[in-house]
Design an enzyme around this catalytic site. Structure first.
Site, PDB file in Angstrom:
ATOM      1  N   GLU A  56     -68.691 -32.247  62.888  1.00 43.08           N
ATOM      2  CA  GLU A  56     -68.203 -31.006  62.297  1.00 43.08           C
ATOM      3  C   GLU A  56     -69.213 -30.424  61.299  1.00 43.08           C
ATOM      4  OE1 GLU A  56     -66.280 -29.336  58.657  1.00 43.08           O
ATOM      5  OE2 GLU A  56     -66.829 -31.424  58.911  1.00 43.08           O
ATOM      6  N   GLY A 139     -71.259 -20.785  70.470  1.00 42.32           N
ATOM      7  CA  GLY A 139     -71.883 -21.464  71.605  1.00 42.32           C
ATOM      8  C   GLY A 139     -70.970 -21.672  72.798  1.00 42.32           C
ATOM      9  N   HIS A 185     -57.347 -23.833  70.794  1.00 37.89           N
ATOM     10  CA  HIS A 185     -57.856 -23.688  69.429  1.00 37.89           C
ATOM     11  C   HIS A 185     -56.741 -23.222  68.490  1.00 37.89           C
ATOM     12  CE1 HIS A 185     -61.994 -24.519  68.378  1.00 37.89           C
ATOM     13  NE2 HIS A 185     -61.902 -23.717  67.342  1.00 37.89           N
ATOM     14  N   ASP A 189     -59.496 -23.683  61.615  1.00 33.49           N
ATOM     15  CA  ASP A 189     -60.579 -24.651  61.438  1.00 33.49           C
ATOM     16  C   ASP A 189     -59.994 -26.055  61.610  1.00 33.49           C
ATOM     17  OD1 ASP A 189     -63.099 -25.605  60.925  1.00 33.49           O
ATOM     18  OD2 ASP A 189     -62.931 -25.466  58.735  1.00 33.49           O
ATOM     19  N   GLY A 192     -61.484 -29.588  66.132  1.00 26.84           N
ATOM     20  CA  GLY A 192     -62.209 -30.716  66.716  1.00 26.84           C
ATOM     21  C   GLY A 192     -61.775 -32.030  66.094  1.00 26.84           C
ATOM     22  N   ARG A 193     -61.787 -32.073  64.768  1.00 23.63           N
ATOM     23  CA  ARG A 193     -61.404 -33.311  64.089  1.00 23.63           C
ATOM     24  C   ARG A 193     -59.972 -33.704  64.435  1.00 23.63           C
ATOM     25  NH1 ARG A 193     -63.087 -31.112  58.373  1.00 23.63           N
ATOM     26  NH2 ARG A 193     -62.977 -29.204  59.616  1.00 23.63           N
ATOM     27  N   THR A 194     -59.098 -32.697  64.496  1.00 25.76           N
ATOM     28  CA  THR A 194     -57.693 -32.998  64.777  1.00 25.76           C
ATOM     29  C   THR A 194     -57.510 -33.555  66.185  1.00 25.76           C
ATOM     30  OG1 THR A 194     -57.002 -31.268  63.259  1.00 25.76           O
ATOM     31  CG2 THR A 194     -55.373 -31.996  64.875  1.00 25.76           C
ATOM     32  N   ASN A 229     -64.327 -25.992  80.406  1.00 22.37           N
ATOM     33  CA  ASN A 229     -63.804 -24.619  80.329  1.00 22.37           C
ATOM     34  C   ASN A 229     -63.761 -23.960  81.702  1.00 22.37           C
ATOM     35  OD1 ASN A 229     -63.568 -24.799  77.555  1.00 22.37           O
ATOM     36  ND2 ASN A 229     -65.613 -23.963  77.168  1.00 22.37           N
TER      37      ASN A 229
HETATM   38  N1  LIG Z   1     -67.936 -24.816  74.330  1.00 18.96           N
HETATM   39  C1  LIG Z   1     -66.782 -25.282  73.848  1.00 18.96           C
HETATM   40  N2  LIG Z   1     -65.667 -25.192  74.588  1.00 18.96           N
HETATM   41  C2  LIG Z   1     -64.506 -25.649  74.119  1.00 18.96           C
HETATM   42  N3  LIG Z   1     -64.361 -26.251  72.950  1.00 18.96           N
HETATM   43  C3  LIG Z   1     -65.433 -26.365  72.176  1.00 18.96           C
HETATM   44  C4  LIG Z   1     -66.705 -25.901  72.587  1.00 18.96           C
HETATM   45  N4  LIG Z   1     -67.595 -26.151  71.630  1.00 18.96           N
HETATM   46  C5  LIG Z   1     -66.925 -26.767  70.664  1.00 18.96           C
HETATM   47  N5  LIG Z   1     -65.628 -26.902  70.983  1.00 18.96           N
HETATM   48  C6  LIG Z   1     -64.569 -27.587  70.225  1.00 18.96           C
HETATM   49  O1  LIG Z   1     -64.300 -26.881  69.054  1.00 18.96           O
HETATM   50  C7  LIG Z   1     -64.441 -27.757  67.953  1.00 18.96           C
HETATM   51  C8  LIG Z   1     -64.841 -26.964  66.734  1.00 18.96           C
HETATM   52  O2  LIG Z   1     -63.714 -26.297  66.226  1.00 18.96           O
HETATM   53  P1  LIG Z   1     -63.340 -26.275  64.672  1.00 18.96           P
HETATM   54  O3  LIG Z   1     -64.482 -25.778  63.862  1.00 18.96           O
HETATM   55  O4  LIG Z   1     -62.005 -25.643  64.478  1.00 18.96           O
HETATM   56  O5  LIG Z   1     -63.143 -27.826  64.424  1.00 18.96           O
HETATM   57  P2  LIG Z   1     -63.716 -28.654  63.212  1.00 18.96           P
HETATM   58  O6  LIG Z   1     -62.996 -29.959  63.204  1.00 18.96           O
HETATM   59  O7  LIG Z   1     -63.731 -27.867  61.957  1.00 18.96           O
HETATM   60  O8  LIG Z   1     -65.187 -28.818  63.619  1.00 18.96           O
HETATM   61  P3  LIG Z   1     -65.718 -29.836  64.646  1.00 18.96           P
HETATM   62  O9  LIG Z   1     -64.801 -29.829  65.772  1.00 18.96           O
HETATM   63  O10 LIG Z   1     -67.084 -29.310  64.943  1.00 18.96           O
HETATM   64  O11 LIG Z   1     -65.604 -31.109  63.986  1.00 18.96           O
HETATM   65  C9  LIG Z   1     -65.466 -28.768  68.438  1.00 18.96           C
HETATM   66  O12 LIG Z   1     -65.397 -30.015  67.799  1.00 18.96           O
HETATM   67  C10 LIG Z   1     -65.061 -28.955  69.854  1.00 18.96           C
HETATM   68  O13 LIG Z   1     -64.001 -29.880  69.989  1.00 18.96           O
HETATM   69 MG   LIG Z   2     -65.033 -26.219  61.661  1.00 22.39          MG
END
Ligand SMILES: Nc1ncnc2c1ncn2[C@@H]1O[C@H](COP(=O)(O)OP(=O)(O)OP(=O)(O)O)[C@@H](O)[C@H]1O
Ligand SMILES: [Mg+2]
Length: 317
Positions: A56, A139, A185, A189, A192-194, A229
């Site tokens: 993250e 991305g 989603h 925020d 991903g972690r969740t 996706n």
């Molecule tokens: N190309 C993608 N298609 C689908 N999901 C994606 C893609 N790229 C990233 N993600 C998901 O989205 C998450 C990021 O979303 P978000 O910022 O809400 O989560 P985070 O917990 O704050 O950050 P992270 O997930 O990076 O730890 C990524 O961890 C991944 O699980």
């Molecule tokens: Mg984030």
């Protein structure tokens, strides 16, 4: 939304079988002493927090994460937010362990609770709440659904997981859940972690240890999500099996009567009577065709794994 291309399945069957066998060994062997179990669980929790937060963007190292969690110290140069993220994630894992058992059924309230832990004291207005506005994922090759659909989609996902109409195995189910949740989603925020927490509810309820997606695999992980996706879950499933096998091996290696010795492939090929070279064995390892796992940059496997593969090939011919 719920259609899935399952053509990858056959190719991964050997891998699935091997993971289920390993789980079986863990479940039927004499249990490890509590001290050993607690030690593994603690070090896995630290790794899990480190890797997931690091994906993250948290800059805490593994060692720093360990010191923050075990000694309660603060690390100079790291923000308050990063410290909160570390403690929060650790508490989320504790919570997860407290609710999971072999009858566990996925509930949206648990996903919200895990999210609540993740963002507590960081974004209190959003912690544990689904989003009420649009989001974009940097991305990514798609835009997540409109905010007014999130609640329904989340409910549909939970039903899909609990009813499992495609009869996916536990590993596939956790993988599909992982992807569908980040696709929806649901949060501003912390998605991903969740989901990296919540997917382990599905694995752990049936006796698997948690699968930890490694920071080192971040690029592969995003590529795999982009492939998912488009409906193709092969890459993401392979990534999940690798993550799961790594933690399974950590438990298996701790068992007293375990005589399997995992060594780096580059060293294994130096042993006498090895019919294959390093490149080929590495390929088999990456494809999940032999029992192997990755530690840092290196693949480790056993002599038996290669011998089993040779035997099986002969039988098939
Ligand atoms: N190309 C993608 N298609 C689908 N999901 C994606 C893609 N790229 C990233 N993600 C998901 O989205 C998450 C990021 O979303 P978000 O910022 O809400 O989560 P985070 O917990 O704050 O950050 P992270 O997930 O990076 O730890 C990524 O961890 C991944 O699980
Ligand atoms: Mg984030």
């Amino acid at each position: 939304m719920w259609e899935i291309d399952l053509t990858y399945r056959e190719e991964l069957q050997t891998t699935f079988d091997r993971l289920y066998e390993k789980k079986q060994v863990l479940q039927t062997s004499r249990p490890l002493p509590n001290i050993a179990l607690n030690k593994i669980r603690e070090s896995l929790s630290i790794e899990w927090t480190y890797n997931s937060n690091s994906i993250e963007g948290n800059t805490m190292s593994l060692r720093e994460t360990q010191m923050v969690l075990q000694e309660g110290i603060t690390v100079k140069g790291k923000s308050l937010r990063e410290h909160f993220e570390t403690h929060n994630h650790d508490k989320a894992i504790d919570y997860l362990f407290s609710i999971v058992n072999d009858e566990y059924k996925l509930r949206s309230i648990d996903i919200l609770s895990l999210h609540g832990f993740v963002l507590r004291s960081i974004e209190d207005d959003f912690a544990g709440r689904i989003r009420n506005g649009g989001v974009r994922i940097t991305g990514a090759n798609f835009v997540p659904p409109n905010a007014n659909r999130v609640s329904d989609l989340l409910d549909e996902l939970i039903v899909f997981i609990n009813e499992n109409p495609l009869q996916l195995n536990d590993i596939e189910l956790a993988t599909v859940f992982h992807h569908k949740l980040v696709y929806i989603h649901p949060f501003f925020d912390g998605n991903g972690r969740t989901v990296r927490l919540a997917m382990n509810l599905l694995l752990m309820r049936c006796g698997f240890p948690p699968a930890i997606i490694l920071k080192n695999d971040r690029k592969k992980y995003y590529e795999a999500l982009n492939q998912a996706n488009k409906g193709n879950y092969q890459k993401l499933t392979v990534l999940m099996t690798q993550a799961l096998e790594r933690t399974l091996n950590i438990y298996l290696n701790a068992m007293p009567d375990n005589d399997k010795e995992y060594i780096e492939i580059s060293n294994l090929v130096k042993e006498p009577d090895m019919p294959y070279g390093q490149e080929y064995i590495s390929l088999l390892a990456r494809q999940g065709k032999i029992d192997a796992y990755k530690e840092g940059r290196n693949w480790l496997t056993t002599r038996e794994a290669v011998e089993d593969y040779i035997l099986n090939r002969k039988r098939k011919r």
